[in-house]
Design an enzyme around this catalytic site. Structure first.
Site, PDB file in Angstrom:
ATOM      1  N   ASP A 199      -0.176   4.387   1.014  1.00 27.96           N
ATOM      2  CA  ASP A 199      -0.496   5.383   2.040  1.00 27.96           C
ATOM      3  C   ASP A 199       0.218   5.090   3.359  1.00 27.96           C
ATOM      4  O   ASP A 199       0.607   3.950   3.635  1.00 27.96           O
ATOM      5  CB  ASP A 199      -2.017   5.453   2.259  1.00 27.96           C
ATOM      6  N   GLU A 247      -4.994   1.553   2.444  1.00 30.27           N
ATOM      7  CA  GLU A 247      -5.010   0.396   3.350  1.00 30.27           C
ATOM      8  C   GLU A 247      -5.191   0.857   4.792  1.00 30.27           C
ATOM      9  O   GLU A 247      -5.867   0.217   5.583  1.00 30.27           O
ATOM     10  CB  GLU A 247      -3.703  -0.401   3.225  1.00 30.27           C
ATOM     11  N   GLU A 248      -4.588   2.007   5.095  1.00 30.79           N
ATOM     12  CA  GLU A 248      -4.574   2.465   6.488  1.00 30.79           C
ATOM     13  C   GLU A 248      -5.937   2.947   6.982  1.00 30.79           C
ATOM     14  O   GLU A 248      -6.108   3.155   8.181  1.00 30.79           O
ATOM     15  CB  GLU A 248      -3.523   3.573   6.675  1.00 30.79           C
ATOM     16  N   GLU A 288       2.332  -7.069   3.192  1.00 26.66           N
ATOM     17  CA  GLU A 288       3.119  -6.670   4.355  1.00 26.66           C
ATOM     18  C   GLU A 288       3.043  -7.639   5.539  1.00 26.66           C
ATOM     19  O   GLU A 288       2.045  -8.312   5.764  1.00 26.66           O
ATOM     20  CB  GLU A 288       2.660  -5.294   4.840  1.00 26.66           C
ATOM     21  N   HIS A 295       0.840  -1.202   0.000  1.00 28.24           N
ATOM     22  CA  HIS A 295       0.000   0.000   0.000  1.00 28.24           C
ATOM     23  C   HIS A 295       0.870   1.244   0.000  1.00 28.24           C
ATOM     24  O   HIS A 295       1.979   1.240   0.554  1.00 28.24           O
ATOM     25  CB  HIS A 295      -1.006  -0.003   1.155  1.00 28.24           C
ATOM     26  N   ASP A 354       6.373   0.584   7.261  1.00 29.61           N
ATOM     27  CA  ASP A 354       4.967   0.328   6.883  1.00 29.61           C
ATOM     28  C   ASP A 354       4.535   1.290   5.788  1.00 29.61           C
ATOM     29  O   ASP A 354       4.011   2.335   6.072  1.00 29.61           O
ATOM     30  CB  ASP A 354       4.104   0.476   8.142  1.00 29.61           C
ATOM     31  N   HIS A 390       3.599   2.941  12.608  1.00 28.04           N
ATOM     32  CA  HIS A 390       2.682   3.941  13.179  1.00 28.04           C
ATOM     33  C   HIS A 390       3.307   4.696  14.355  1.00 28.04           C
ATOM     34  O   HIS A 390       2.617   5.424  15.059  1.00 28.04           O
ATOM     35  CB  HIS A 390       1.341   3.318  13.619  1.00 28.04           C
TER      36      HIS A 390
HETATM   37 ZN   LIG Z   1       0.808  -1.293   6.409  1.00 22.78          ZN
END
Ligand SMILES: [Zn+2]
Length: 406
Positions: free
Chosen positions: A84, A148-149, A178, A82, A114, A376
């Site tokens: 984003d 995705e997030e 991932e 992804h 990520d 994150h």
């Molecule tokens: Zn991710």
């Protein structure tokens, strides 16, 4: 160029691409997907591979770079990531989160773990394999998806993409997406995910003055229900404590996430509501679990409503045995690379689950070891050596899985 020089040149190119991709501010809520499309178009051009950009919603592109195999009718290999990333608390960062600062052999930026690293590692693995002059039996699609997030209870990104004609045309046989960094020397690999269920419970009850000791109050019912969840939660914690080989993904989690109700401090409320975020272990049966919860609610008293919200039904895990034909070449690659992997159930959600729901074996794997889990988090980083090693790992894996005969 000598072999060594060429390697150095390729490494520098990979680091440069990675940093450029990190510098595109594809952060929620206003993601620069246009920047990603432009960047990936350049990448496809430099790889001399065709690129397709489709929009699952206005301004929400899915980008597919394709390397056609010798037997294009065979199911393809999907290398998914992804584009984003999640927002940052910029004042908590040592380095600017979208500058991709290199310091002490590490790259600091949002998305290093990520999962922009993985997207670039796929591309750079393909670059190296193409330069080596090899070709494969199966077609490889390197796919970049949006949103995705923010997926889950809203239909965006991969959720929309898997329903398109384009996706069906890709004829995906096996997918990689991932995983998570591993602080130890082994790598973690995810072959399934827990079923995410939001349990909405409403307790109705007798109203009246707050000084009474009336039967049938909403508060007493809520208290009975929470006691059941609390006891269950304790049991799950004990399972983890008693068996160190278990991870969070192996047990069921329940957490109170919302409470509401009541109008005045001294008035018994007509209703009280609670929301419980539940992630059901893959070893549990969803329908049985619902019956258990309904039973707890019935025991708590009359007039208790319960509602279960989940996006996906219980999705079977990807088998890591001979019933999954892609597993043998995958594990062969892992053995040849001399790396150790630990298969696990993912404790939260990723796009892999959407592919599993389509019946496609899907593995979550980010080639990041000896690195703290910083997805994150502030000061998210990836070591340059780890990043480069990851490209070699993908070369090894792709060589095997894309050469799997029918
Ligand atoms: Zn991710």
């Amino acid at each position: 160029m000598s072999h060594n020089h060429e390697e150095q040149h390729l490494d520098a190119l990979a680091i440069n691409s990675f940093r450029k991709y990190l510098q595109i501010s594809s952060v929620h809520p206003h993601v620069d997907y246009k920047g990603c499309v432009d960047f990936l178009q350049e990448q496809a051009k430099s790889l001399n591979l065709p690129i397709d950009v489709i929009y699952v919603e206005p301004d929400k592109p899915v980008i597919i770079i394709t390397w056609t195999g010798q037997k294009p009718k065979l199911p393809s290999i999907l290398l998914n990531s992804h584009m984003d990333v999640v927002p940052v608390y910029e004042d908590k960062w040592t380095y600017k989160p979208f500058e991709a600062t290199v310091e002490n052999g590490k790259i600091y930026a949002r998305g290093t773990q990520d999962m922009k690293s993985v997207g670039i590692q796929y591309l750079e693995a393909i670059r190296r394999l193409k330069l080596a002059g090899v070709s494969f039996v199966r077609t490889i699609h390197i796919c970049f998806v949006p949103d995705e997030e923010i997926s889950g209870f809203i239909e965006v990104g991969m959720t929309l993409f898997v329903k398109t004609k384009k996706f069906k045309e890709l004829n995906v046989g096996f997918s990689l997406d991932e995983g998570i960094a591993s602080p130890s020397n082994h790598f973690t690999l995810f072959y399934g995910e827990r079923c995410s269920i939001m349990i909405n419970i409403t307790c109705h009850g007798q109203t009246g003055h707050g000084s009474n000791l009336l039967p049938n109050t909403a508060g007493q019912k809520l208290s009975n229900i929470l006691k059941k969840f609390s006891e269950f939660r304790k049991k799950q914690q004990n399972l983890l404590k008693e068996n160190p080989s278990l991870t969070l993904g192996d047990v069921t989690s329940v957490n109170v996430t919302k409470l509401s109700g009541g109008i005045k401090m001294n008035v018994l409320p007509a209703e009280l509501k609670v929301v419980i975020d539940c992630r059901l272990a893959v070893t549990e049966d969803l329908e049985e679990w619902k019956k258990t919860v309904i039973g707890w609610c019935q025991e708590a008293g009359k007039d208790v409503d319960v509602e279960f919200k989940h996006v996906l039904p219980q999705v079977p895990v990807t088998k890591l045995d001979n019933s999954n034909p892609y597993w043998a070449p995958f594990s062969e690659a892992i053995n040849e690379l001399g790396i150790e992997i630990k298969p696990q159930i993912f404790s939260a959600g990723t796009d892999s689950q959407l592919l599993r729901q389509e019946g496609i074996p899907a593995i979550g794997f980010s080639p990041i070891n000896n690195t703290p889990v910083l997805l994150h988090d502030h000061d998210e980083y990836l070591g340059i050596d780890t990043f480069l090693k990851g490209i070699d790992i993908y070369c090894g894996i792709i060589k095997k899985i894309a050469n799997l005969e029918a």
